[in-house]
Design an enzyme around this catalytic site. Structure first.
Site, PDB file in Angstrom:
ATOM      1  CB  CYS A   9      -0.897  -0.014   1.233  1.00 37.31           C
ATOM      2  SG  CYS A   9      -2.028   1.389   1.298  1.00 37.31           S
ATOM      3  NE  ARG A  24     -17.405  -5.794  14.034  1.00 41.68           N
ATOM      4  CZ  ARG A  24     -17.710  -4.963  13.042  1.00 41.68           C
ATOM      5  NH1 ARG A  24     -16.799  -4.169  12.541  1.00 41.68           N
ATOM      6  NH2 ARG A  24     -18.921  -4.935  12.549  1.00 41.68           N
ATOM      7  CB  CYS A  55      -0.807  -0.287   8.331  1.00 44.74           C
ATOM      8  SG  CYS A  55      -1.599  -1.514   7.264  1.00 44.74           S
ATOM      9  CB  CYS A  68     -15.445  -7.363   6.853  1.00 47.17           C
ATOM     10  SG  CYS A  68     -16.782  -7.260   8.027  1.00 47.17           S
ATOM     11  CB  CYS A 101     -18.529  -4.997   5.671  1.00 44.64           C
ATOM     12  SG  CYS A 101     -17.592  -3.547   6.201  1.00 44.64           S
ATOM     13  CB  CYS A 157      -1.380   3.791   8.201  1.00 42.07           C
ATOM     14  SG  CYS A 157      -2.433   4.408   6.861  1.00 42.07           S
ATOM     15  CB  CYS A 206     -18.279  -0.115   9.416  1.00 35.94           C
ATOM     16  SG  CYS A 206     -17.138  -0.928  10.547  1.00 35.94           S
TER      17      CYS A 206
HETATM   18  N1  SAM Z   1      -6.615   0.553   3.222  1.00 36.18           N
HETATM   19  C1  SAM Z   1      -7.903   0.793   3.751  1.00 36.18           C
HETATM   20  C2  SAM Z   1      -7.916   1.893   4.774  1.00 36.18           C
HETATM   21  O1  SAM Z   1      -6.916   2.109   5.428  1.00 36.18           O
HETATM   22  O2  SAM Z   1      -8.964   2.523   4.931  1.00 36.18           O
HETATM   23  C3  SAM Z   1      -8.574  -0.424   4.313  1.00 36.18           C
HETATM   24  C4  SAM Z   1      -7.761  -1.448   5.059  1.00 36.18           C
HETATM   25  S1  SAM Z   1      -7.042  -0.911   6.597  1.00 36.18           S
HETATM   26  C5  SAM Z   1      -6.009  -2.228   7.025  1.00 36.18           C
HETATM   27  C6  SAM Z   1      -8.432  -0.951   7.707  1.00 36.18           C
HETATM   28  C7  SAM Z   1      -8.230  -0.557   9.141  1.00 36.18           C
HETATM   29  O3  SAM Z   1      -7.505  -1.556   9.815  1.00 36.18           O
HETATM   30  C8  SAM Z   1      -7.452   0.696   9.443  1.00 36.18           C
HETATM   31  O4  SAM Z   1      -8.216   1.854   9.298  1.00 36.18           O
HETATM   32  C9  SAM Z   1      -7.085   0.492  10.895  1.00 36.18           C
HETATM   33  O5  SAM Z   1      -8.083   1.009  11.729  1.00 36.18           O
HETATM   34  C10 SAM Z   1      -7.060  -1.023  11.039  1.00 36.18           C
HETATM   35  N2  SAM Z   1      -5.698  -1.506  11.305  1.00 36.18           N
HETATM   36  C11 SAM Z   1      -4.715  -1.673  10.421  1.00 36.18           C
HETATM   37  N3  SAM Z   1      -3.592  -2.141  11.007  1.00 36.18           N
HETATM   38  C12 SAM Z   1      -3.883  -2.275  12.326  1.00 36.18           C
HETATM   39  C13 SAM Z   1      -3.138  -2.703  13.451  1.00 36.18           C
HETATM   40  N4  SAM Z   1      -1.860  -3.079  13.346  1.00 36.18           N
HETATM   41  N5  SAM Z   1      -3.740  -2.722  14.662  1.00 36.18           N
HETATM   42  C14 SAM Z   1      -5.032  -2.340  14.772  1.00 36.18           C
HETATM   43  N6  SAM Z   1      -5.784  -1.928  13.733  1.00 36.18           N
HETATM   44  C15 SAM Z   1      -5.228  -1.877  12.524  1.00 36.18           C
HETATM   45 FE1  SF4 Z   2      -2.761   1.153   3.440  1.00 37.03          FE
HETATM   46 FE2  SF4 Z   2      -2.656  -0.048   5.812  1.00 37.03          FE
HETATM   47 FE3  SF4 Z   2      -3.011   2.569   5.673  1.00 37.03          FE
HETATM   48 FE4  SF4 Z   2      -5.017   0.919   4.880  1.00 37.03          FE
HETATM   49  S1  SF4 Z   2      -4.188   1.137   6.948  1.00 37.03           S
HETATM   50  S2  SF4 Z   2      -4.269   2.776   3.835  1.00 37.03           S
HETATM   51  S3  SF4 Z   2      -3.773  -0.756   4.036  1.00 37.03           S
HETATM   52  S4  SF4 Z   2      -1.178   1.459   4.978  1.00 37.03           S
END
Ligand code: SAM
Ligand code: SF4
Ligand code: DTB
Length: 348
Positions: free
Chosen positions: A64, A271, A71, A108, A139, A68, A199
């Protein structure tokens, strides 16, 4: 405005004028008082002994472009993650069928995109239609959407769009630099305007303070409609991400945040999301007492392990928690389709 017409009445009701000070006072109330308030609100709106089960699948993993800090899937972090292109339809439907048969009512699908291309969206639309045909709610979480993309998802019969605000506007820049809070709010607006259910929630334990948690809850509760579903994730620390090694959160702060979310968004499903694998049964039970009434169910979240189904079924049985199963053709009588965990465990 058209969006107003489409809003579900259950979630437009309630307070939408929370101040950060109000929310911080709520979060800081004596623990027993806060839990009592949350339980009272919960019981007025929900069966306190029933939870909703959603199962997650990562349909496109890693690579990606966003940064973030939490992530595993960001291409900007050095994590040990195998990338996976968009999965084929039949593989997604096989997984959804297994999740349904194990007791999940919602499937989801998550993709590691900043935003979907129109071509990728086309493939996801087929997944949504296929999962719906299995009798499950759908979802997806695909990153930022245009208004048109949200309309197309609604047209395919999508039920929920997940798009988390993740933290407070004040703390956001310390976690993510490749997009803004406004970007997130804009997508949520498109989702609402298309008539999709929202959500949206966040992550705790990223080094934010209680005031940040209060501020995030205000953002969620002051949206034009409360999100139908509010996932509260506890950071899953992944080696190689910037947030790896962050001081762990006092677990009572998680319980407090769930309780405050319950009070501030009384009609929403709250949740207890990521992080359950590392929680004790007792901490999870406190979260259910605080008003959490949904979990992710299954062996995996997106890229990390989840509390397994056997452990969950045993916990739900010990707590006397029931959950709904999907309405399947030939298994009608909605009143009769609410299972207790011990029943499902026994039938396995
Ligand atoms: N890329 C899209 C986005 O960021 O909106 C969708 C997938 S992203 C992985 C979805 C959500 O997963 C993020 O908004 C975050 O809240 C959660 N998430 C991702 N990594 C995480 C982690 N290590 N611990 C807890 N929540 C996490
Ligand atoms: Fe990409 Fe992870 Fe951020 Fe979603 S949370 S936008 S998958 S880096
Ligand atoms: C949400 O709030 N949590 C889910 C779902 N929405 C998409 C994702 C949790 C991801 C946890 C880390 C991982 O497995 O990669």
């Amino acid at each position: 405005m058209q969006a107003t017409v489409k809003m579900p009445a259950a979630t437009t009701a309630g307070r939408h004028d929370w101040t950060v000070d109000d929310a911080e006072v709520l979060l800081g109330r004596p623990f027993n008082d806060l839990l009592f308030a949350a339980q009272s609100v919960h019981r007025a709106r929900f069966d306190p002994n029933r939870i909703q089960l959603s199962t997650l699948l990562s349909i496109k993993t890693g690579g990606c472009p966003e940064d973030c800090g939490y992530c595993s899937q960001s291409a900007q972090h050095e994590t040990e993650l195998a990338r996976q292109r968009l999965l084929p339809l039949d593989e997604v439907l096989d997984t959804a069928r297994r999740a349904r048969d194990a007791g999940a009512t919602r499937f989801c699908m998550g993709a590691a995109w900043r935003n979907p291309t129109d071509k990728n969206l086309e493939t996801v639309l087929a997944m949504v239609a296929g999962v719906k045909a299995l009798g499950m709610e759908t979802c997806v979480t695909l990153g930022m959407l245009t208004a048109e993309q949200a309309e197309r998802l609604a047209g395919a019969g999508l039920d929920y769009y997940n798009h988390n605000l993740d933290t407070s506007p004040e703390f956001y820049g310390q976690v993510i630099s490749t997009r803004t809070y406004r970007d997130r709010l804009d997508t949520l607006e498109h989702v609402r305007a298309a008539g999709l259910k929202t959500c949206s929630g966040g992550i705790l334990g990223m080094g934010e303070g209680r005031r940040d948690r209060a501020s995030m809850l205000c953002q969620l509760a002051n949206l034009p409609a409360h999100p139908e579903s509010v996932p509260i994730n506890l950071l899953v620390q992944v080696e190689g991400t910037p947030l790896f090694g962050t001081a762990t959160l006092d677990p009572f702060e998680l319980v407090r945040t769930i309780a405050a979310a319950r009070v501030m968004m009384p009609g929403s499903y709250v949740r207890l999301s990521a992080g359950r694998d590392d929680m004790s049964d007792e901490l999870q039970a406190l979260c259910f007492l605080a008003g959490a009434n949904s979990v992710f169910y299954g062996e995996r979240l997106l890229t990390t392990p989840n509390a397994g189904a056997q452990r969950d079924l045993a916990l739900f049985a010990r707590l006397g928690l029931a959950f709904e199963t999907a309405e399947l053709p030939g298994r009608e009588a909605p009143g009769a389709c609410h299972h207790h965990a011990d029943q499902l465990a026994a039938s396995d």
